[in-house]
Design an enzyme around this catalytic site. Structure first.
Site, PDB file in Angstrom:
ATOM      1  N   SER A   1       2.839  10.591   3.793  1.00 38.63           N
ATOM      2  CA  SER A   1       3.013  11.695   3.289  1.00 38.63           C
ATOM      3  C   SER A   1       2.863  11.814   1.684  1.00 38.63           C
ATOM      4  CB  SER A   1       4.317  12.327   3.414  1.00 38.63           C
ATOM      5  OG  SER A   1       4.711  13.648   2.897  1.00 38.63           O
TER       6      SER A   1
ATOM      7  N   LYS B   1       8.753   7.376   4.093  1.00 42.57           N
ATOM      8  CA  LYS B   1       6.971   7.590   3.860  1.00 42.57           C
ATOM      9  C   LYS B   1       6.728   6.366   3.052  1.00 42.57           C
ATOM     10  CE  LYS B   1       5.958  10.482   7.081  1.00 42.57           C
ATOM     11  NZ  LYS B   1       5.254  10.297   8.530  1.00 42.57           N
TER      12      LYS B   1
ATOM     13  N   TYR C   1      13.333  11.716   3.849  1.00 38.70           N
ATOM     14  CA  TYR C   1      11.949  11.698   4.639  1.00 38.70           C
ATOM     15  C   TYR C   1      11.080  10.857   3.671  1.00 38.70           C
ATOM     16  CZ  TYR C   1       7.549  13.830   6.236  1.00 38.70           C
ATOM     17  OH  TYR C   1       6.273  14.005   6.326  1.00 38.70           O
TER      18      TYR C   1
END
Ligand SMILES: NC(=O)c1ccc[n+]([C@@H]2O[C@H](COP(=O)([O-])OP(=O)(O)OC[C@H]3O[C@@H](n4cnc5c(N)ncnc54)[C@H](OP(=O)(O)O)[C@@H]3O)[C@@H](O)[C@H]2O)c1
Length: 251
Positions: free
Chosen positions: A143, A160, A156
Site C-alpha cells: 500500500s 505494509k 497498517y
C-alpha cells in the site's frame, strides 16, 4: 487479452472480491488457472462462477494466517491444476483506526500476523511444494501507506512497509529462478476502502492528478505484468499505483 499464462497456475489469497478477484480475473483472461482463497465459502463460490467455473478456478476457504489452510491450498493447486507457479499475497487487514499511542497491541500483532508473517508463510509453502524446484513469480500487495506515513492507519502502514522490505529480502534470497515484487496502491474502490471515499468520491478524487480513484482492474493489470515474462528482469521492486497522489504529498 493474452495467452501469456497458459499452463500456469496462480494462487491469489483474499480473492473473493475487490482487488484479489480483479487480479484473478486478469490472470484467467491471460490464460492462467487460479486458486482463490478467502474466509467465506459463499462469496468464494460466486467468485469461481465469475471466473469461468472449475475448469479455470477453484476456491479453498480459510484464514490467510492459518498454516493448515496454506498447506492445503498449495496442495490443492498442484493436485487440481498440476503446479503452483505464481503466488499473489493479496490478503490484508486493517482493524485499527486512530493514533499509535492508543493502539491495542493485540490488534497490532494481528495486523503483522496477517499482513506480513502470513505472506512469508505462503511464500515458504509454495517454495517447498513447487517453486524451489520449478521456479516462479510472486507479487505482494502492499500500500502507499507502507511508503509514507498515513496518520490514523499507522500500524497498517508499518505492516505494509515491512511487507515491502520483505519483498526485497525475498527477491535477493530467491533469485535467479523466482522473482518477487510488490505493488503499492492508493485508494481503490473496494469494500475495504469504502470509509475513505463513500459519499464524497468526487472530492477525494479531485486531489489525485489523474482525477479518479483506483478500480481493482488497475491493480490486476500491473500484478499480471509483474508476474509475466515481460517483467523477467524485475525483482524486489514495489510499483506504486496511485493516480499520482503521492506526488502531491498525499497518500
Ligand atoms: N482498497 C484499497 O484502497 C487498497 C489500497 C492499498 C492496498 N490495499 C490492499 O489490497 C488488498 C486487498 O484489499 P481490497 O481492498 O480488495 O479488500 P476487500 O475488497 O475487502 O477484499 C478482501 C478480500 O480478502 C478476504 N479476506 C479478508 N481477510 C482475510 C483473512 N484474514 N484471511 C483470508 N481472506 C481474507 C476477503 O474475503 P472474506 O471476508 O470472506 O475473508 C476478500 O476476499 C489488501 O492487502 C489491502 O491492504 C487496498
Amino acid at each position: 487479452m493474452t495467452t501469456r499464462f497458459e499452463g500456469k497456475t496462480a494462487i491469489v489469497t483474499g480473492a473473493s472480491r475487490g482487488i484479489g478477484l480483479a487480479i484473478a480475473q486478469r490472470l484467467v483472461a491471460d490464460g492462467a488457472r487460479v486458486v482463490i482463497t478467502a474466509r467465506k465459502q459463499e462469496a468464494l463460490d460466486a467468485a469461481v462462477v465469475a471466473l469461468g467455473g472449475p475448469e479455470k478456478a477453484i476456491a479453498v476457504a480459510g484464514r490467510a494466517d492459518d498454516s493448515e489452510h496454506q498447506a492445503q491450498t498449495v496442495a490443492r493447486a498442484i493436485e487440481t491444476f498440476g503446479s503452483a507457479d505464481l503466488l499473489v499475497n493479496n490478503t490484508g487487514i486493517n482493524p485499527v483506526f486512530g493514533p499509535l499511542m492508543t493502539v491495542d497491541i493485540a490488534a497490532a500483532r494481528k495486523i503483522v500476523d496477517v499482513n506480513v508473517l502470513a505472506a512469508l508463510a505462503w511464500v515458504q509453502e509454495v517454495h517447498k511444494a513447487w517453486q524451489a524446484q520449478h521456479g516462479g513469480a510472486i507479487v505482494n500487495v502492499a500500500s502507499v501507506g507502507g511508503i509514507k506515513p498515513a496518520p490514523g492507519i499507522a500500524m497498517y502502514g508499518a505492516s505494509k512497509a515491512m511487507l515491502i522490505h520483505l519483498t526485497e529480502e525475498l527477491a535477493v534470497e530467491l533469485g535467479p529462478n523466482i522473482r518477487v515484487n510488490a505493488v503499492a496502491p492508493a485508494v481503490v474502490k473496494t469494500r475495504f476502502a469504502g470509509a475513505l471515499y463513500e459519499g464524497r468520491e468526487d472530492e477525494v478524487a479531485s486531489a489525485y492528478p489523474l482525477k479518479r480513484l483506483g478500480v481493482p482492474e488497475d491493480i490486476g493489470a500491473v500484478v499480471a505484468f509483474l508476474l509475466s515474462s515481460d517483467a523477467g528482469w524485475i525483482t524486489g521492486q514495489t510499483v506504486v499505483i496511485d493516480g499520482g497522489i503521492t506526488l502531491t504529498g498525499g497518500v
